[in-house]
Design an enzyme around this catalytic site. Structure first.
Site, mmCIF file in Angstrom:
data_model
loop_
_atom_site.group_PDB
_atom_site.id
_atom_site.type_symbol
_atom_site.label_atom_id
_atom_site.label_comp_id
_atom_site.label_asym_id
_atom_site.label_seq_id
_atom_site.Cartn_x
_atom_site.Cartn_y
_atom_site.Cartn_z
ATOM 1 N N CYS A 104 -0.568 4.224 2.583
ATOM 2 C CA CYS A 104 -0.671 4.069 4.039
ATOM 3 C C CYS A 104 -0.356 2.620 4.381
ATOM 4 C CB CYS A 104 -2.032 4.520 4.549
ATOM 5 S SG CYS A 104 -3.433 4.053 3.530
ATOM 6 N N SER A 105 -1.332 1.862 4.829
ATOM 7 C CA SER A 105 -1.024 0.480 5.216
ATOM 8 C C SER A 105 -2.239 -0.413 5.000
ATOM 9 C CB SER A 105 -0.572 0.442 6.668
ATOM 10 O OG SER A 105 -1.578 1.021 7.488
ATOM 11 N N CYS A 106 -3.011 -0.176 3.940
ATOM 12 C CA CYS A 106 -4.166 -1.032 3.656
ATOM 13 C C CYS A 106 -3.692 -2.479 3.528
ATOM 14 C CB CYS A 106 -4.853 -0.590 2.370
ATOM 15 S SG CYS A 106 -5.470 1.105 2.468
ATOM 16 N N CYS A 110 0.888 -1.160 0.000
ATOM 17 C CA CYS A 110 0.000 0.000 0.000
ATOM 18 C C CYS A 110 0.921 1.204 0.000
ATOM 19 C CB CYS A 110 -0.924 0.051 1.211
ATOM 20 S SG CYS A 110 -1.914 1.565 1.182
HETATM 21 FE FE FE Z 1 -3.561 2.208 2.478
#
Ligand code: FE
Length: 217
Positions: A119-121, A116
């Site tokens: 962000c951190s999906c 991602c």
């Molecule tokens: Fe994300």
């Protein structure tokens, strides 16, 4: 961002709601942890151990079950290709509302890697908590620019002839890599197969190996 393997198919405003929520939740969790630690009610090291267990052991078992079933059951595999959200939900692993899954299958020609960039999906319902490196800026930028170099750092050297496709997760669409089934596993049950599927193999920073359950925890 212009690399041709980078399927950047979402706009840059994606996930802002979820980011804010996540940050807010992180702040609350940190506050709670601080209070409990100061009162001597919890040991931060114990919390770290629990998180580590969810990252590497408990969380990814759901995804490993999905992969093992795909390896064992051609009908399920076909369903997973066509509609991963429904196929995965049929095993009881449902995401939050609005969260869609796509399964990307490794083949002899193509290796898939998930990141991602914004962000951190991460596919929580099948992989649990994301590892720290997945959230790190270095991985998020370099997975797109130099996926082959990143994989080498994870100890995975792919033949130059193998194509690497990088999939950029969003809050709305998350990817699960279906590794290739290792050779020599023909007689194995679904449960035995699931033990060969590591979290990293389902992100794409590793592959499934016939003996990986023992060698790479
Ligand atoms: Fe994300």
């Amino acid at each position: 961002m212009s690399a041709d393997h980078h399927h950047h198919d979402h706009d840059h405003n994606h996930g802002h709601h979820h980011d804010n929520r996540y940050t807010d939740m992180q702040a609350r969790v940190r506050a709670l942890e601080t209070v409990l630690t100061e009162k001597g009610l919890i040991d931060p090291a114990a919390i770290d151990a629990i998180v580590e267990t969810y990252e590497t052991k408990i969380g990814p078992r759901n995804g490993a079950h999905v992969v093992a079933k795909a390896w064992s059951d051609p009908d399920f595999s076909g369903w997973l290709k066509r509609d991963a959200t429904a196929a995965i939900a049929s095993l009881g692993y449902a995401g939050r509302q609005g969260e869609h899954m796509r399964a990307v299958f490794n083949t002899p020609d193509t290796h898939n890697l998930v990141v991602c960039t914004l962000c951190s999906c991460y596919p929580w319902s099948v992989l649990g908590l994301p590892p720290v490196w997945y959230k790190a800026p270095a991985y998020r930028s370099r997975a797109v620019i130099d996926p082959r170099g990143v994989l080498a750092e994870f100890g995975l050297t792919l033949p130059e002839t193998k194509k690497i496709r990088v999939w950029d997760s969003t809050a709305e669409l998350r990817y699960l890599v279906i590794p290739e089934r290792p050779e020599g596993t023909e007689g194995m049950s679904e449960d035995e197969l699931a033990k060969l599927v590591s979290r990293d193999a389902m992100i794409g920073t590793a592959i499934a190996r016939a003996e990986s359950g023992k060698k790479r925890p």
